[in-house]
Design a protein around this motif. Structure first.
Motif, PDB file in Angstrom:
ATOM      1  N   GLY A 218      -6.983 -49.431 -16.913  1.00  0.00           N
ATOM      2  CA  GLY A 218      -7.532 -50.412 -15.979  1.00  0.00           C
ATOM      3  C   GLY A 218      -7.276 -50.090 -14.526  1.00  0.00           C
ATOM      4  N   ILE A 219      -6.539 -49.032 -14.270  1.00  0.00           N
ATOM      5  CA  ILE A 219      -6.238 -48.682 -12.884  1.00  0.00           C
ATOM      6  C   ILE A 219      -7.356 -47.817 -12.297  1.00  0.00           C
ATOM      7  CG2 ILE A 219      -4.933 -46.592 -13.470  1.00  0.00           C
ATOM      8  CD1 ILE A 219      -3.050 -47.272 -11.123  1.00  0.00           C
ATOM      9  N   TRP A 220      -7.667 -48.079 -11.004  1.00  0.00           N
ATOM     10  CA  TRP A 220      -8.607 -47.264 -10.257  1.00  0.00           C
ATOM     11  C   TRP A 220      -7.818 -46.215  -9.472  1.00  0.00           C
ATOM     12  CZ3 TRP A 220     -13.887 -47.347 -10.431  1.00  0.00           C
ATOM     13  CH2 TRP A 220     -14.501 -48.455 -11.028  1.00  0.00           C
ATOM     14  N   LEU A 221      -8.224 -44.944  -9.587  1.00  0.00           N
ATOM     15  CA  LEU A 221      -7.574 -43.876  -8.846  1.00  0.00           C
ATOM     16  C   LEU A 221      -8.572 -43.265  -7.870  1.00  0.00           C
ATOM     17  CD1 LEU A 221      -5.656 -42.069 -11.744  1.00  0.00           C
ATOM     18  CD2 LEU A 221      -4.768 -43.789 -10.146  1.00  0.00           C
ATOM     19  N   PRO A 222      -8.103 -42.883  -6.682  1.00  0.00           N
ATOM     20  CA  PRO A 222      -9.018 -42.359  -5.655  1.00  0.00           C
ATOM     21  C   PRO A 222      -9.453 -40.926  -5.927  1.00  0.00           C
ATOM     22  CG  PRO A 222      -6.771 -42.272  -4.864  1.00  0.00           C
ATOM     23  CD  PRO A 222      -6.709 -42.966  -6.191  1.00  0.00           C
ATOM     24  N   VAL A 223     -10.690 -40.636  -5.598  1.00  0.00           N
ATOM     25  CA  VAL A 223     -11.221 -39.268  -5.600  1.00  0.00           C
ATOM     26  C   VAL A 223     -11.380 -38.850  -4.151  1.00  0.00           C
ATOM     27  CG1 VAL A 223     -13.149 -37.773  -6.228  1.00  0.00           C
ATOM     28  CG2 VAL A 223     -12.453 -39.627  -7.768  1.00  0.00           C
ATOM     29  N   SER A 224     -10.747 -37.758  -3.762  1.00  0.00           N
ATOM     30  CA  SER A 224     -10.838 -37.327  -2.365  1.00  0.00           C
ATOM     31  C   SER A 224     -12.238 -36.795  -2.062  1.00  0.00           C
ATOM     32  CB  SER A 224      -9.799 -36.244  -2.075  1.00  0.00           C
ATOM     33  OG  SER A 224     -10.094 -35.065  -2.787  1.00  0.00           O
ATOM     34  N   LYS A 225     -12.669 -36.945  -0.824  1.00  0.00           N
ATOM     35  CA  LYS A 225     -13.999 -36.484  -0.428  1.00  0.00           C
ATOM     36  C   LYS A 225     -14.161 -34.980  -0.646  1.00  0.00           C
ATOM     37  CE  LYS A 225     -14.906 -40.088   3.039  1.00  0.00           C
ATOM     38  NZ  LYS A 225     -15.209 -40.372   4.468  1.00  0.00           N
ATOM     39  N   ALA A 226     -13.097 -34.249  -0.392  1.00  0.00           N
ATOM     40  CA  ALA A 226     -13.165 -32.792  -0.530  1.00  0.00           C
ATOM     41  C   ALA A 226     -13.361 -32.361  -1.975  1.00  0.00           C
ATOM     42  CB  ALA A 226     -11.894 -32.158   0.029  1.00  0.00           C
ATOM     43  N   ARG A 227     -12.936 -33.199  -2.908  1.00  0.00           N
ATOM     44  CA  ARG A 227     -13.019 -32.848  -4.325  1.00  0.00           C
ATOM     45  C   ARG A 227     -14.154 -33.571  -5.045  1.00  0.00           C
ATOM     46  NH1 ARG A 227      -8.057 -30.416  -6.028  1.00  0.00           N
ATOM     47  NH2 ARG A 227      -6.450 -30.533  -4.410  1.00  0.00           N
ATOM     48  N   ALA A 228     -14.824 -34.491  -4.394  1.00  0.00           N
ATOM     49  CA  ALA A 228     -15.784 -35.375  -5.060  1.00  0.00           C
ATOM     50  C   ALA A 228     -16.872 -34.609  -5.819  1.00  0.00           C
ATOM     51  CB  ALA A 228     -16.414 -36.319  -4.041  1.00  0.00           C
ATOM     52  N   ALA A 229     -17.473 -33.616  -5.185  1.00  0.00           N
ATOM     53  CA  ALA A 229     -18.559 -32.870  -5.833  1.00  0.00           C
ATOM     54  C   ALA A 229     -18.062 -32.131  -7.070  1.00  0.00           C
ATOM     55  CB  ALA A 229     -19.190 -31.899  -4.840  1.00  0.00           C
ATOM     56  N   ASN A 230     -16.895 -31.500  -6.941  1.00  0.00           N
ATOM     57  CA  ASN A 230     -16.334 -30.761  -8.079  1.00  0.00           C
ATOM     58  C   ASN A 230     -15.936 -31.706  -9.204  1.00  0.00           C
ATOM     59  OD1 ASN A 230     -15.209 -28.221  -9.283  1.00  0.00           O
ATOM     60  ND2 ASN A 230     -13.308 -29.409  -9.134  1.00  0.00           N
ATOM     61  N   VAL A 231     -15.369 -32.867  -8.851  1.00  0.00           N
ATOM     62  CA  VAL A 231     -14.967 -33.843  -9.870  1.00  0.00           C
ATOM     63  C   VAL A 231     -16.188 -34.315 -10.662  1.00  0.00           C
ATOM     64  CG1 VAL A 231     -14.071 -36.182 -10.234  1.00  0.00           C
ATOM     65  CG2 VAL A 231     -12.889 -34.615  -8.666  1.00  0.00           C
ATOM     66  N   LYS A 232     -17.260 -34.621  -9.954  1.00  0.00           N
ATOM     67  CA  LYS A 232     -18.487 -35.065 -10.626  1.00  0.00           C
ATOM     68  C   LYS A 232     -19.012 -33.976 -11.557  1.00  0.00           C
ATOM     69  CE  LYS A 232     -23.178 -36.746  -9.780  1.00  0.00           C
ATOM     70  NZ  LYS A 232     -24.181 -37.104  -8.739  1.00  0.00           N
ATOM     71  N   ARG A 233     -19.050 -32.741 -11.071  1.00  0.00           N
ATOM     72  CA  ARG A 233     -19.562 -31.629 -11.868  1.00  0.00           C
ATOM     73  C   ARG A 233     -18.713 -31.402 -13.120  1.00  0.00           C
ATOM     74  NH1 ARG A 233     -19.550 -28.299  -8.210  1.00  0.00           N
ATOM     75  NH2 ARG A 233     -17.548 -27.275  -8.553  1.00  0.00           N
ATOM     76  N   GLU A 234     -17.386 -31.367 -12.946  1.00  0.00           N
ATOM     77  CA  GLU A 234     -16.489 -31.117 -14.074  1.00  0.00           C
ATOM     78  C   GLU A 234     -16.534 -32.266 -15.083  1.00  0.00           C
ATOM     79  OE1 GLU A 234     -14.814 -28.396 -14.801  1.00  0.00           O
ATOM     80  OE2 GLU A 234     -15.667 -27.433 -13.021  1.00  0.00           O
ATOM     81  N   TYR A 235     -16.686 -33.475 -14.597  1.00  0.00           N
ATOM     82  CA  TYR A 235     -16.747 -34.620 -15.503  1.00  0.00           C
ATOM     83  C   TYR A 235     -18.037 -34.578 -16.326  1.00  0.00           C
ATOM     84  CZ  TYR A 235     -16.621 -39.399 -17.283  1.00  0.00           C
ATOM     85  OH  TYR A 235     -16.614 -40.499 -18.104  1.00  0.00           O
ATOM     86  N   LEU A 236     -19.151 -34.219 -15.705  1.00  0.00           N
ATOM     87  CA  LEU A 236     -20.423 -34.122 -16.433  1.00  0.00           C
ATOM     88  C   LEU A 236     -20.374 -33.009 -17.482  1.00  0.00           C
ATOM     89  CD1 LEU A 236     -23.001 -34.699 -13.548  1.00  0.00           C
ATOM     90  CD2 LEU A 236     -22.374 -36.290 -15.383  1.00  0.00           C
ATOM     91  N   ILE A 237     -19.737 -31.906 -17.133  1.00  0.00           N
ATOM     92  CA  ILE A 237     -19.564 -30.816 -18.099  1.00  0.00           C
ATOM     93  C   ILE A 237     -18.713 -31.287 -19.276  1.00  0.00           C
ATOM     94  CG2 ILE A 237     -18.495 -28.552 -18.471  1.00  0.00           C
ATOM     95  CD1 ILE A 237     -19.269 -27.866 -15.575  1.00  0.00           C
TER      96      ILE A 237
END
Length: 244
Positions: A218-237
């Motif tokens: 239930g906790i929300w954790l921040p995604v840094s702007k510098a990592r946002a694109a990579n996080v989205k890509r890796e999560y979709l993979i």
């Protein structure tokens, strides 16, 4: 697989060594390396450095450091190690159970009894297939399965390992960078660093937004702007691989 023997009696040490050689001949598929100690203090120091083996065969009564001293130290650093005690007296059997020894054998060592204990030890160690994450805490070196970790946080120059069951393990002060401390975990397939202070287990992600991830707890954790694109890509993979 590695087996460590510790007995201050050279005669008994050599006898166990000989029996183990015979056991290895009878069961060539159970390959193992052997390490021998006649000085329990040397073995105690090695365990204290975090250098553990899979199976320990320990004499109970030794000068300086007893087999129970060794067993307690093993349990502080490696709960999964198998301990087999050998002794000339049955007065300390209850102490052996206190460190979760699997067998308590009386001297002179009987071949059948030792071989049965080794059979059990090998079958037990084969169940330890899940990798463990180690963390140095004030209670000693603790370890938990990677699969149980929800996320790892850099909290005031300490690691905080948050587990799926709500348990939180806090490390000692980390001298290296957070990235160096979590490197081993970050290399695991399901782990992804989303922020300079957070490494998450993708198995526990419920929702991903451009700026945050919602975890199972239930906790929300921040995604840094510098990592946002990579996080989205890796999560979709990760999602596509999981539901392929």
């Amino acid at each position: 697989m590695k087996i460590t023997i510790c007995d201050d009696s050279i005669k008994d040490l050599l006898k166990i060594d000989k029996l183990l050689a015979k056991y290895k001949t009878l069961y060539p598929d159970r390959d193992f390396e052997l390490e021998k100690f006649s000085d329990p203090s040397r073995l105690y120091r090695k365990i204290s450095d975090g250098n553990l083996t899979d199976i320990y065969i320990l004499d109970m009564l030794m000068p300086g450091r007893t087999g129970i001293d060794l067993g307690r130290q093993i349990r502080m650093y490696g709960y999964e190690s198998v301990i087999i005690y050998i002794t000339s007296s049955d007065d300390h059997a209850l102490d052996a159970y206190g460190v979760h020894a699997v067998r308590y054998l009386l001297k002179p060592i009987d071949e059948n009894s030792l071989f049965e204990a080794l059979d059990y030890a090998f079958s037990y160690t084969k169940t330890k297939t899940e990798p463990l994450y180690l963390i140095k805490t004030k209670e000693g070196i603790l370890h938990r399965p990677y699969s149980k970790i929800e996320y790892i946080e850099n909290a005031g120059r300490k690691q905080a390992v948050h587990l799926a069951d709500g348990e939180v393990l806090k490390s000692l002060f980390i001298r290296k960078s957070f990235e160096e401390e979590i490197q081993q975990a970050a290399e695991k397939k399901n782990f992804l660093q989303i922020h300079k202070s957070f490494l998450i287990n993708l198995d526990y992600v419920k929702q991903l937004t451009p700026d945050n991830v919602l975890m199972e707890s239930g906790i929300w954790l921040p995604v840094s702007k510098a990592r946002a694109a990579n996080v989205k890509r890796e999560y979709l993979i990760y999602i596509s691989d999981k539901y392929r």
